[in-house]
Design an enzyme around this catalytic site. Structure first.
Site, PDB file in Angstrom:
ATOM      1  N   SER A   8       0.853  -1.194   0.000  1.00  0.00           N
ATOM      2  CA  SER A   8       0.000   0.000   0.000  1.00  0.00           C
ATOM      3  C   SER A   8       0.882   1.236   0.000  1.00  0.00           C
ATOM      4  O   SER A   8       1.643   1.477   0.945  1.00  0.00           O
ATOM      5  CB  SER A   8      -0.899   0.008   1.238  1.00  0.00           C
ATOM      6  OG  SER A   8      -1.405   1.315   1.412  1.00  0.00           O
ATOM      7  N   HIS A  33      -1.167  -1.169  -4.413  1.00  0.00           N
ATOM      8  CA  HIS A  33      -2.427  -0.796  -3.750  1.00  0.00           C
ATOM      9  C   HIS A  33      -2.447   0.712  -3.517  1.00  0.00           C
ATOM     10  O   HIS A  33      -1.540   1.266  -2.881  1.00  0.00           O
ATOM     11  CB  HIS A  33      -2.536  -1.561  -2.432  1.00  0.00           C
ATOM     12  CG  HIS A  33      -3.839  -1.378  -1.714  1.00  0.00           C
ATOM     13  ND1 HIS A  33      -4.967  -2.134  -1.996  1.00  0.00           N
ATOM     14  CD2 HIS A  33      -4.197  -0.539  -0.718  1.00  0.00           C
ATOM     15  CE1 HIS A  33      -5.951  -1.765  -1.200  1.00  0.00           C
ATOM     16  NE2 HIS A  33      -5.516  -0.790  -0.415  1.00  0.00           N
ATOM     17  N   ASP A  35      -4.617   3.867  -2.063  1.00  0.00           N
ATOM     18  CA  ASP A  35      -5.699   4.223  -1.151  1.00  0.00           C
ATOM     19  C   ASP A  35      -6.177   5.650  -1.396  1.00  0.00           C
ATOM     20  O   ASP A  35      -5.437   6.610  -1.155  1.00  0.00           O
ATOM     21  CB  ASP A  35      -5.208   4.111   0.299  1.00  0.00           C
ATOM     22  CG  ASP A  35      -4.997   2.670   0.708  1.00  0.00           C
ATOM     23  OD1 ASP A  35      -5.965   1.894   0.660  1.00  0.00           O
ATOM     24  OD2 ASP A  35      -3.846   2.310   1.053  1.00  0.00           O
ATOM     25  N   MET A  37      -8.667   8.540  -0.315  1.00  0.00           N
ATOM     26  CA  MET A  37      -9.467   8.954   0.854  1.00  0.00           C
ATOM     27  C   MET A  37      -9.940  10.394   0.673  1.00  0.00           C
ATOM     28  O   MET A  37      -9.207  11.237   0.155  1.00  0.00           O
ATOM     29  CB  MET A  37      -8.611   8.864   2.118  1.00  0.00           C
ATOM     30  CG  MET A  37      -8.026   7.479   2.362  1.00  0.00           C
ATOM     31  SD  MET A  37      -7.162   7.433   3.929  1.00  0.00           S
ATOM     32  CE  MET A  37      -6.486   5.758   3.866  1.00  0.00           C
ATOM     33  N   HIS A  66      -8.248   1.401  -4.146  1.00  0.00           N
ATOM     34  CA  HIS A  66      -9.186   1.248  -3.034  1.00  0.00           C
ATOM     35  C   HIS A  66      -9.832   2.604  -2.772  1.00  0.00           C
ATOM     36  O   HIS A  66      -9.195   3.494  -2.211  1.00  0.00           O
ATOM     37  CB  HIS A  66      -8.387   0.736  -1.815  1.00  0.00           C
ATOM     38  CG  HIS A  66      -9.198   0.583  -0.573  1.00  0.00           C
ATOM     39  ND1 HIS A  66      -8.613   0.371   0.662  1.00  0.00           N
ATOM     40  CD2 HIS A  66     -10.535   0.591  -0.362  1.00  0.00           C
ATOM     41  CE1 HIS A  66      -9.570   0.265   1.571  1.00  0.00           C
ATOM     42  NE2 HIS A  66     -10.733   0.399   0.987  1.00  0.00           N
ATOM     43  N   MET A  68     -12.059   5.032  -0.908  1.00  0.00           N
ATOM     44  CA  MET A  68     -12.734   5.318   0.366  1.00  0.00           C
ATOM     45  C   MET A  68     -13.323   6.715   0.241  1.00  0.00           C
ATOM     46  O   MET A  68     -12.863   7.673   0.882  1.00  0.00           O
ATOM     47  CB  MET A  68     -11.717   5.229   1.516  1.00  0.00           C
ATOM     48  CG  MET A  68     -11.291   3.789   1.786  1.00  0.00           C
ATOM     49  SD  MET A  68      -9.763   3.662   2.728  1.00  0.00           S
ATOM     50  CE  MET A  68      -8.569   3.693   1.385  1.00  0.00           C
ATOM     51  N   MET A 137     -11.590  -5.409   5.136  1.00  0.00           N
ATOM     52  CA  MET A 137     -10.809  -4.432   5.916  1.00  0.00           C
ATOM     53  C   MET A 137     -10.562  -5.015   7.305  1.00  0.00           C
ATOM     54  O   MET A 137     -11.515  -5.326   8.021  1.00  0.00           O
ATOM     55  CB  MET A 137     -11.577  -3.105   6.053  1.00  0.00           C
ATOM     56  CG  MET A 137     -11.721  -2.296   4.773  1.00  0.00           C
ATOM     57  SD  MET A 137     -10.181  -1.938   3.919  1.00  0.00           S
ATOM     58  CE  MET A 137      -9.240  -1.077   5.176  1.00  0.00           C
ATOM     59  N   ASP A 173      -6.891  -6.174   4.014  1.00  0.00           N
ATOM     60  CA  ASP A 173      -6.247  -4.856   4.020  1.00  0.00           C
ATOM     61  C   ASP A 173      -6.257  -4.272   5.424  1.00  0.00           C
ATOM     62  O   ASP A 173      -7.322  -3.970   5.967  1.00  0.00           O
ATOM     63  CB  ASP A 173      -7.001  -3.931   3.049  1.00  0.00           C
ATOM     64  CG  ASP A 173      -6.327  -2.579   2.882  1.00  0.00           C
ATOM     65  OD1 ASP A 173      -5.207  -2.393   3.401  1.00  0.00           O
ATOM     66  OD2 ASP A 173      -6.930  -1.711   2.226  1.00  0.00           O
TER      67      ASP A 173
HETATM   68  O1  LIG Z   1      -6.861   1.009   3.235  1.00  0.00           O
HETATM   69  C1  LIG Z   1      -6.010   1.257   4.049  1.00  0.00           C
HETATM   70  C2  LIG Z   1      -6.312   2.103   5.246  1.00  0.00           C
HETATM   71  O2  LIG Z   1      -7.610   2.564   5.161  1.00  0.00           O
HETATM   72  C3  LIG Z   1      -4.579   0.786   3.819  1.00  0.00           C
HETATM   73  O3  LIG Z   1      -4.529   0.050   2.619  1.00  0.00           O
HETATM   74  C4  LIG Z   1      -4.057  -0.052   4.964  1.00  0.00           C
HETATM   75  O4  LIG Z   1      -4.210   0.569   6.205  1.00  0.00           O
HETATM   76  C5  LIG Z   1      -2.623  -0.480   4.751  1.00  0.00           C
HETATM   77  O5  LIG Z   1      -1.754   0.026   5.691  1.00  0.00           O
HETATM   78  P1  LIG Z   1      -1.113  -0.856   6.875  1.00  0.00           P
HETATM   79  O6  LIG Z   1      -0.580  -2.115   6.262  1.00  0.00           O
HETATM   80  O7  LIG Z   1      -0.062   0.035   7.430  1.00  0.00           O
HETATM   81  O8  LIG Z   1      -2.228  -1.161   7.858  1.00  0.00           O
HETATM   82 FE   LIG Z   2      -6.469   0.072   1.333  1.00  0.00          FE
END
Ligand SMILES: O=C(CO)[C@H](O)[C@H](O)COP(=O)(O)O
Ligand SMILES: [Fe+2]
Length: 225
Positions: A8, A33, A35, A37, A66, A68, A137, A173
């Site tokens: 990520s 990956h 993210d 947000m 991903h 969000m 998640m 994730d």
């Molecule tokens: O979607 C996510 C957070 O919303 C990230 O992909 C996820 O938190 C990855 O980070 P880590 O491996 O440090 O937890």
């Molecule tokens: Fe993610």
């Protein structure tokens, strides 16, 4: 079943994202990956389609995006055009999950469904026909570096049963490292997203960190890494 590793970029150095994408790609990442947000669906802000478009020339690896964000529908086309390969949406972020999946497929992309820790897997009941990936998640979305929520292992196992016989990837994730990754793989996950666990010690260690998660997962499902 080989477990895929998806670093990520949330945990990477944002001041040199292109370089970071190339580094994890060269270190053996299967997916990248990304993210997204919005400060509304989740309490944090990252980046949008323009940044993803700018990263696209840096690698041929699968871009696992991903989302969000809420609303999500108005932005699906922009993420597809930016170079996303898989686009995951949260059913908690839209009243129209089926429509979103249809739109993503219509754009020629793979459709993912990401579900929050408190969301039941039953939300998938009428959505599996159009899904290419389910993302469980294992932290509350919004931030990297959080602790894995162990109750999600049971959910992963239940979803593995739900999707048996279908061509659907099961991704986990949040809080994934070699230890939790092994538990996820044993429960049935076949894509592991890892942010902090890959990036925390810098580029010289990306390959070893990715390999450690891959090997732990392979060991857990009885494959030699
Ligand atoms: O979607 C996510 C957070 O919303 C990230 O992909 C996820 O938190 C990855 O980070 P880590 O491996 O440090 O937890
Ligand atoms: Fe993610």
């Amino acid at each position: 079943m080989t477990t895929l590793i998806a670093p990520s970029m949330l945990a990477s150095d944002f001041s040199k994202l292109g370089e970071e994408v190339r580094a994890v790609a060269a270190a053996g990442a299967d997916y990248i990956h990304l993210d997204v947000m919005d400060g509304h669906f989740v309490p944090n802000l990252t980046f949008g389609p323009d940044i993803i478009k700018a990263l696209r020339p840096h690698t041929d690896k699968v871009f696992d995006v991903h989302l969000m964000i809420s609303p999500v529908e108005p932005y699906l086309e922009a993420f597809a055009k930016a170079g996303a390969d898989i686009i995951s949406v949260h059913p908690e972020a839209t009243p129209h999950l089926d429509r979103c999946l249809q739109v993503i497929k219509g754009l020629g992309k793979k459709a993912g469904i990401a579900i929050n820790p408190s969301t039941s897997e039953r939300v998938l009941d009428y959505a599996l026909e159009k899904a290419d990936l389910i993302c469980v998640m294992s932290v509350n979305p919004g931030f990297g570096g959080q602790a894995f929520i162990p109750e999600m292992l049971e959910k992963i196992a239940r979803i593995r049963d739900l999707i048996r016989g279908r061509d659907i990837r099961l991704e986990v994730d949040g809080g994934v490292n070699p230890e939790t990754g092994a538990l996820c793989a044993r429960a049935g996950a076949d894509v592991l997203v890892a942010g902090s666990a890959v990036f925390k010690d810098g580029p010289a260690h990306y390959r070893a960190k990715i390999e450690a998660i891959r090997a732990a997962a392979a060991g857990a499902v009885g494959l030699v890494a």
